[in-house]
Write a protein that holds these residues in place. Sequence first.
Motif, PDB file in Angstrom:
ATOM      1  N   GLY A 165      52.613  26.230  45.460  1.00  0.00           N
ATOM      2  CA  GLY A 165      52.035  25.698  43.735  1.00  0.00           C
ATOM      3  C   GLY A 165      51.470  26.060  42.335  1.00  0.00           C
ATOM      4  O   GLY A 165      51.221  26.678  42.740  1.00  0.00           O
ATOM      5  N   LYS A 166      50.946  24.854  41.672  1.00  0.00           N
ATOM      6  CA  LYS A 166      50.548  25.113  40.317  1.00  0.00           C
ATOM      7  C   LYS A 166      48.593  25.664  41.089  1.00  0.00           C
ATOM      8  O   LYS A 166      48.474  24.914  42.267  1.00  0.00           O
ATOM      9  CB  LYS A 166      50.510  23.180  39.940  1.00  0.00           C
ATOM     10  N   ARG A 167      47.969  26.469  40.131  1.00  0.00           N
ATOM     11  CA  ARG A 167      47.308  27.038  40.306  1.00  0.00           C
ATOM     12  C   ARG A 167      46.436  25.910  39.566  1.00  0.00           C
ATOM     13  O   ARG A 167      46.036  25.108  39.021  1.00  0.00           O
ATOM     14  CB  ARG A 167      47.143  28.309  39.737  1.00  0.00           C
ATOM     15  N   PRO A 168      44.903  26.259  41.024  1.00  0.00           N
ATOM     16  CA  PRO A 168      44.064  24.637  40.995  1.00  0.00           C
ATOM     17  C   PRO A 168      42.951  24.915  39.501  1.00  0.00           C
ATOM     18  O   PRO A 168      43.113  26.617  39.210  1.00  0.00           O
ATOM     19  CB  PRO A 168      43.273  24.789  41.983  1.00  0.00           C
ATOM     20  N   ARG A 169      42.756  24.252  38.679  1.00  0.00           N
ATOM     21  CA  ARG A 169      41.828  24.684  37.113  1.00  0.00           C
ATOM     22  C   ARG A 169      40.741  25.784  37.242  1.00  0.00           C
ATOM     23  O   ARG A 169      41.088  26.558  36.558  1.00  0.00           O
ATOM     24  CB  ARG A 169      41.556  22.719  36.786  1.00  0.00           C
ATOM     25  N   TRP A 170      40.687  25.647  38.685  1.00  0.00           N
ATOM     26  CA  TRP A 170      38.874  26.046  38.777  1.00  0.00           C
ATOM     27  C   TRP A 170      39.732  27.818  38.218  1.00  0.00           C
ATOM     28  O   TRP A 170      39.100  28.304  38.181  1.00  0.00           O
ATOM     29  CB  TRP A 170      38.041  26.306  39.795  1.00  0.00           C
ATOM     30  N   LEU A 171      40.652  27.793  38.981  1.00  0.00           N
ATOM     31  CA  LEU A 171      40.934  29.782  39.218  1.00  0.00           C
ATOM     32  C   LEU A 171      41.743  29.867  37.917  1.00  0.00           C
ATOM     33  O   LEU A 171      41.159  30.661  37.169  1.00  0.00           O
ATOM     34  CB  LEU A 171      42.568  29.555  40.425  1.00  0.00           C
ATOM     35  N   VAL A 172      42.350  28.481  36.837  1.00  0.00           N
ATOM     36  CA  VAL A 172      43.396  29.268  36.077  1.00  0.00           C
ATOM     37  C   VAL A 172      42.025  29.764  35.080  1.00  0.00           C
ATOM     38  O   VAL A 172      41.783  30.272  34.042  1.00  0.00           O
ATOM     39  CB  VAL A 172      43.947  28.107  35.605  1.00  0.00           C
ATOM     40  N   ALA A 173      40.426  28.719  34.621  1.00  0.00           N
ATOM     41  CA  ALA A 173      39.769  28.867  34.560  1.00  0.00           C
ATOM     42  C   ALA A 173      39.277  30.710  34.291  1.00  0.00           C
ATOM     43  O   ALA A 173      38.681  30.782  33.229  1.00  0.00           O
ATOM     44  CB  ALA A 173      38.653  27.880  34.240  1.00  0.00           C
ATOM     45  N   ALA A 174      38.880  30.863  35.922  1.00  0.00           N
ATOM     46  CA  ALA A 174      38.316  32.346  35.712  1.00  0.00           C
ATOM     47  C   ALA A 174      39.208  33.324  35.554  1.00  0.00           C
ATOM     48  O   ALA A 174      38.972  33.873  34.997  1.00  0.00           O
ATOM     49  CB  ALA A 174      38.401  31.865  37.604  1.00  0.00           C
ATOM     50  N   LYS A 215      41.331  33.068  32.888  1.00  0.00           N
ATOM     51  CA  LYS A 215      41.212  33.344  31.377  1.00  0.00           C
ATOM     52  C   LYS A 215      39.918  33.578  31.032  1.00  0.00           C
ATOM     53  O   LYS A 215      39.296  34.176  30.113  1.00  0.00           O
ATOM     54  CB  LYS A 215      40.879  31.659  30.750  1.00  0.00           C
ATOM     55  N   SER A 216      38.837  33.161  31.745  1.00  0.00           N
ATOM     56  CA  SER A 216      37.477  34.234  30.956  1.00  0.00           C
ATOM     57  C   SER A 216      37.338  35.493  31.847  1.00  0.00           C
ATOM     58  O   SER A 216      36.392  36.006  31.595  1.00  0.00           O
ATOM     59  CB  SER A 216      36.246  33.433  32.087  1.00  0.00           C
ATOM     60  N   GLY A 217      38.735  36.194  32.272  1.00  0.00           N
ATOM     61  CA  GLY A 217      38.568  37.223  32.196  1.00  0.00           C
ATOM     62  C   GLY A 217      38.327  38.191  33.780  1.00  0.00           C
ATOM     63  O   GLY A 217      38.742  38.964  34.458  1.00  0.00           O
ATOM     64  N   ARG A 218      38.393  37.623  34.483  1.00  0.00           N
ATOM     65  CA  ARG A 218      37.775  37.861  35.913  1.00  0.00           C
ATOM     66  C   ARG A 218      39.699  37.588  36.740  1.00  0.00           C
ATOM     67  O   ARG A 218      40.517  37.095  36.035  1.00  0.00           O
ATOM     68  CB  ARG A 218      37.202  36.492  36.798  1.00  0.00           C
ATOM     69  N   ARG A 219      39.487  38.282  38.228  1.00  0.00           N
ATOM     70  CA  ARG A 219      41.287  38.552  38.232  1.00  0.00           C
ATOM     71  C   ARG A 219      41.098  37.691  39.011  1.00  0.00           C
ATOM     72  O   ARG A 219      40.264  38.075  40.415  1.00  0.00           O
ATOM     73  CB  ARG A 219      41.102  39.751  38.689  1.00  0.00           C
ATOM     74  N   ILE A 220      42.212  37.401  39.792  1.00  0.00           N
ATOM     75  CA  ILE A 220      42.988  36.676  41.279  1.00  0.00           C
ATOM     76  C   ILE A 220      42.277  37.034  42.514  1.00  0.00           C
ATOM     77  O   ILE A 220      42.220  36.703  42.786  1.00  0.00           O
ATOM     78  CB  ILE A 220      44.059  36.169  40.912  1.00  0.00           C
ATOM     79  N   GLU A 221      42.359  38.641  42.653  1.00  0.00           N
ATOM     80  CA  GLU A 221      42.200  39.042  43.614  1.00  0.00           C
ATOM     81  C   GLU A 221      40.228  38.755  43.818  1.00  0.00           C
ATOM     82  O   GLU A 221      40.404  39.212  45.302  1.00  0.00           O
ATOM     83  CB  GLU A 221      42.475  40.510  43.283  1.00  0.00           C
ATOM     84  N   GLU A 222      39.428  38.680  43.008  1.00  0.00           N
ATOM     85  CA  GLU A 222      38.280  38.902  43.012  1.00  0.00           C
ATOM     86  C   GLU A 222      38.343  37.322  43.900  1.00  0.00           C
ATOM     87  O   GLU A 222      37.263  36.928  44.933  1.00  0.00           O
ATOM     88  CB  GLU A 222      37.312  38.658  41.861  1.00  0.00           C
ATOM     89  N   PHE A 223      38.714  35.903  44.401  1.00  0.00           N
ATOM     90  CA  PHE A 223      38.683  34.821  45.285  1.00  0.00           C
ATOM     91  C   PHE A 223      39.654  35.241  46.341  1.00  0.00           C
ATOM     92  O   PHE A 223      39.193  34.436  46.859  1.00  0.00           O
ATOM     93  CB  PHE A 223      39.584  33.703  43.532  1.00  0.00           C
ATOM     94  N   ARG A 224      40.332  36.383  46.533  1.00  0.00           N
ATOM     95  CA  ARG A 224      41.364  36.490  47.483  1.00  0.00           C
ATOM     96  C   ARG A 224      40.052  36.128  48.957  1.00  0.00           C
ATOM     97  O   ARG A 224      39.227  36.778  49.346  1.00  0.00           O
ATOM     98  CB  ARG A 224      41.917  37.456  47.629  1.00  0.00           C
ATOM     99  N   ILE A 225      40.551  35.295  49.931  1.00  0.00           N
ATOM    100  CA  ILE A 225      39.664  35.164  51.081  1.00  0.00           C
ATOM    101  C   ILE A 225      39.956  36.745  51.840  1.00  0.00           C
ATOM    102  O   ILE A 225      41.124  37.038  51.890  1.00  0.00           O
ATOM    103  CB  ILE A 225      40.062  34.010  51.866  1.00  0.00           C
ATOM    104  N   GLY A 226      38.866  36.865  52.391  1.00  0.00           N
ATOM    105  CA  GLY A 226      39.019  37.935  53.659  1.00  0.00           C
ATOM    106  C   GLY A 226      39.998  38.612  54.411  1.00  0.00           C
ATOM    107  O   GLY A 226      41.030  37.693  54.387  1.00  0.00           O
ATOM    108  N   ASP A 227      40.323  39.561  54.161  1.00  0.00           N
ATOM    109  CA  ASP A 227      41.895  39.891  54.942  1.00  0.00           C
ATOM    110  C   ASP A 227      41.515  40.217  56.586  1.00  0.00           C
ATOM    111  O   ASP A 227      41.614  41.516  56.863  1.00  0.00           O
ATOM    112  CB  ASP A 227      42.063  41.888  54.016  1.00  0.00           C
ATOM    113  N   ALA A 228      41.228  39.236  56.659  1.00  0.00           N
ATOM    114  CA  ALA A 228      41.177  39.293  58.178  1.00  0.00           C
ATOM    115  C   ALA A 228      42.643  39.743  58.554  1.00  0.00           C
ATOM    116  O   ALA A 228      43.583  38.745  58.058  1.00  0.00           O
ATOM    117  CB  ALA A 228      40.332  38.190  58.993  1.00  0.00           C
TER     118      ALA A 228
END
Length: 122
Positions: free
Chosen positions: A90-99, A101-114
């Motif tokens: 679905g649509k990306r949440p606002r907190w992720l879109v803002a992060a 845009k501020s230069g962070r990568r989406i992979e930084e927010f990925r939950i552990g690779d269990a």
Amino acid sequence: MSAKKLELESMSLDDLWSLHEEISGILSNRIKAEKHELEKRLAVLGGGMAVLAESSRPGLSPTAKARRKYPRVLPKYRNPQTSETWSGRGKRPRWLVAAVKSGRRIEEFRIGDASPKLRQRA
């Protein structure tokens, strides 16, 4: 004007109302009989039982289908500040879109690779 219309116009309100009730009753009975006859014909043609069974269930139209059950989707991304999660659908949440845009990568927010089996138990 026709003679019938003149007769109706000269009738009292009570007489007109009783005539209306009589006509409504006759119409109702004829509609029920016609519906019953059509249902019998539909049953003879096949598939009628399914339509009859669905029409007797309240709240569902005869053409409505039961909704497919979807498997539970586990979260893939987590906001470290508020612990909000997102499954990646679905649509990306606002907190992720803002992060992002501020230069962070989406992979930084990925939950552990269990392994998937371990994550399904959670």
